[in-house]
Motif scaffolding. Structure first.
Motif, PDB file in Angstrom:
ATOM      1  N   PHE A 112       0.848  -1.201   0.000  1.00 54.16           N
ATOM      2  CA  PHE A 112       0.000   0.000   0.000  1.00 54.16           C
ATOM      3  C   PHE A 112       0.885   1.254   0.000  1.00 54.16           C
ATOM      4  N   ASP A 113       1.907   1.251   0.864  1.00 52.82           N
ATOM      5  CA  ASP A 113       2.807   2.408   0.942  1.00 52.82           C
ATOM      6  C   ASP A 113       3.468   2.669  -0.408  1.00 52.82           C
ATOM      7  N   ASN A 114       3.846   1.578  -1.064  1.00 52.60           N
ATOM      8  CA  ASN A 114       4.523   1.708  -2.344  1.00 52.60           C
ATOM      9  C   ASN A 114       3.605   2.334  -3.398  1.00 52.60           C
ATOM     10  N   LEU A 115       2.345   1.909  -3.395  1.00 53.22           N
ATOM     11  CA  LEU A 115       1.368   2.498  -4.326  1.00 53.22           C
ATOM     12  C   LEU A 115       1.199   3.991  -4.046  1.00 53.22           C
ATOM     13  N   VAL A 116       1.037   4.303  -2.751  1.00 51.98           N
ATOM     14  CA  VAL A 116       0.801   5.687  -2.336  1.00 51.98           C
ATOM     15  C   VAL A 116       2.004   6.578  -2.671  1.00 51.98           C
ATOM     16  N   TYR A 117       3.210   6.025  -2.496  1.00 54.11           N
ATOM     17  CA  TYR A 117       4.421   6.760  -2.865  1.00 54.11           C
ATOM     18  C   TYR A 117       4.370   7.125  -4.348  1.00 54.11           C
ATOM     19  N   ASN A 118       3.958   6.154  -5.168  1.00 53.10           N
ATOM     20  CA  ASN A 118       3.873   6.396  -6.614  1.00 53.10           C
ATOM     21  C   ASN A 118       2.757   7.375  -6.974  1.00 53.10           C
ATOM     22  N   ILE A 119       1.608   7.246  -6.291  1.00 53.56           N
ATOM     23  CA  ILE A 119       0.516   8.195  -6.541  1.00 53.56           C
ATOM     24  C   ILE A 119       0.968   9.614  -6.167  1.00 53.56           C
ATOM     25  N   SER A 120       1.623   9.733  -5.015  1.00 51.44           N
ATOM     26  CA  SER A 120       2.083  11.056  -4.545  1.00 51.44           C
ATOM     27  C   SER A 120       2.984  11.708  -5.568  1.00 51.44           C
ATOM     28  N   LYS A 121       3.882  10.914  -6.155  1.00 52.11           N
ATOM     29  CA  LYS A 121       4.808  11.464  -7.149  1.00 52.11           C
ATOM     30  C   LYS A 121       4.041  11.957  -8.376  1.00 52.11           C
TER      31      LYS A 121
END
Lengths: 216, 216
Positions: free
Chosen positions: B203-212
């Motif tokens: 989940f964190d990894n997805l969110v990191y990518n969305i944030s970028k």
């Protein structure tokens, strides 16, 4: 901490940051204020060189000879990961894996919030998930509902044979980001980000390592 | 295919081999005999250069201009991963995640076999999992039982606060390999291999990518 755009960061580094974050939380709960790289490494079961290398992508952290301030480092990692804000999630597929994810206690404290749970099984629709969240009919999910609950991304825990159709419908409803746990590859247009979590690969990876050790 | 010892292979390559294996299975089920790198890449949603690079660690596969024989490549990848044999697994923790793993259909065809399911909850002990498998009392798990069911590794899906004790007991009973889904870091001696599957990191990894992407 570096405030600008980061260079391309290895995915493994991002995944370890997640681990460091939860280890720091645990250290904080145990009453610690400061932690050395070595102690943080021991808590996270990685080596301290790795932690320093991972953090070095994002600037300078901690004080030489003292260590990291636990509260500050958590805040910094949250900023890096994008966890300094709330993330609204919907889940499609109220099976065992879906339930396991919904009830995972770590989400709330990390800024994740379930805003909708959907299934197409009549026996499941209407079931209570939390005090203010019930399983709803996926067929009835429409633009109005999406606007109301405002999800940032969707989590797919349906059987594999329906996952592509579910994602197609959600894309039409404006969802751009997906985490897919259904054991199938889903095709999405270039402007959509879908990450697959392929759990059997974790088993294969363990078995590959056992085979090497045991020469089985 | 290279028959000797492999060099150090990136973990990401091993995980992709798992994906290639299941994509090849799907292509076979659809009636295909041969697949080009490009078609295999499209089915797996990776690029064809990556597939060729991943396979190149293990020798030469396929025929230039023709592609890969689907049956042979599956057998070769199974050999590489150690999936050309049966793997006996026990599961500790009959909650939602445990049930999701037990009922995952892909295990059987990949050589994985559940040989025991354990919990400490009186309400769960005795419940039927499959026709010949029932939830048993973890407290009663002993050397005799382990000898009888002969597990190759243990899968931990208990709550985090008991996971370390569960692993400690299993190590005393001779289990050397673990896949841990409990969201906590577990300490094991050097001669024990324990892999953590940390689902919130996905989940964190997805969110990191969305944030970028979104600059959120």
């Amino acid at each position: 901490m570096y405030k600008g755009k980061y260079p391309k960061i290895p995915e493994a580094t991002i995944k370890r940051l997640s681990i460091y974050l939860r280890c720091l939380k645990k250290l904080e709960e145990e009453g610690n204020i400061v932690v050395s790289s070595q102690n943080l490494a021991d808590t996270c079961c990685v080596n301290s060189t790795q932690i320093r290398k991972d953090l070095s992508y994002f600037g300078e952290f901690g004080t030489r000879g003292v260590g990291y301030n636990i509260k500050t480092l958590q805040e910094d990692i949250k900023k890096i990961l994008g966890l300094d804000t709330t993330w609204n999630m919907i889940l499609v597929g109220f099976g065992n894996l879906g339930k396991a994810l919904l009830h995972y206690k770590g989400f709330h404290e990390s800024g994740y919030k379930w805003v909708g749970v959907f299934d197409n099984d009549k026996d499941l629709i209407g079931q209570k998930v939390f005090d203010n969240l019930y399983v709803e009919d996926f067929k009835k999910l429409d633009n109005k509902k999406i606007k109301e609950i405002n999800p940032d991304f969707a989590v797919i825990t349906t059987p594999p044979d329906v996952a592509q159709d579910v994602v197609n419908k959600l894309i039409l409803l404006g969802i751009k980001y997906f985490l897919n746990f259904a054991p199938t590859k889903i095709k999405v247009p270039d402007n959509i980000l879908l990450k697959n979590v392929f759990i059997i690969a974790e088993f294969d990876n363990l078995v590959y390592n056992i085979s090497k050790i045991e020469n089985k």
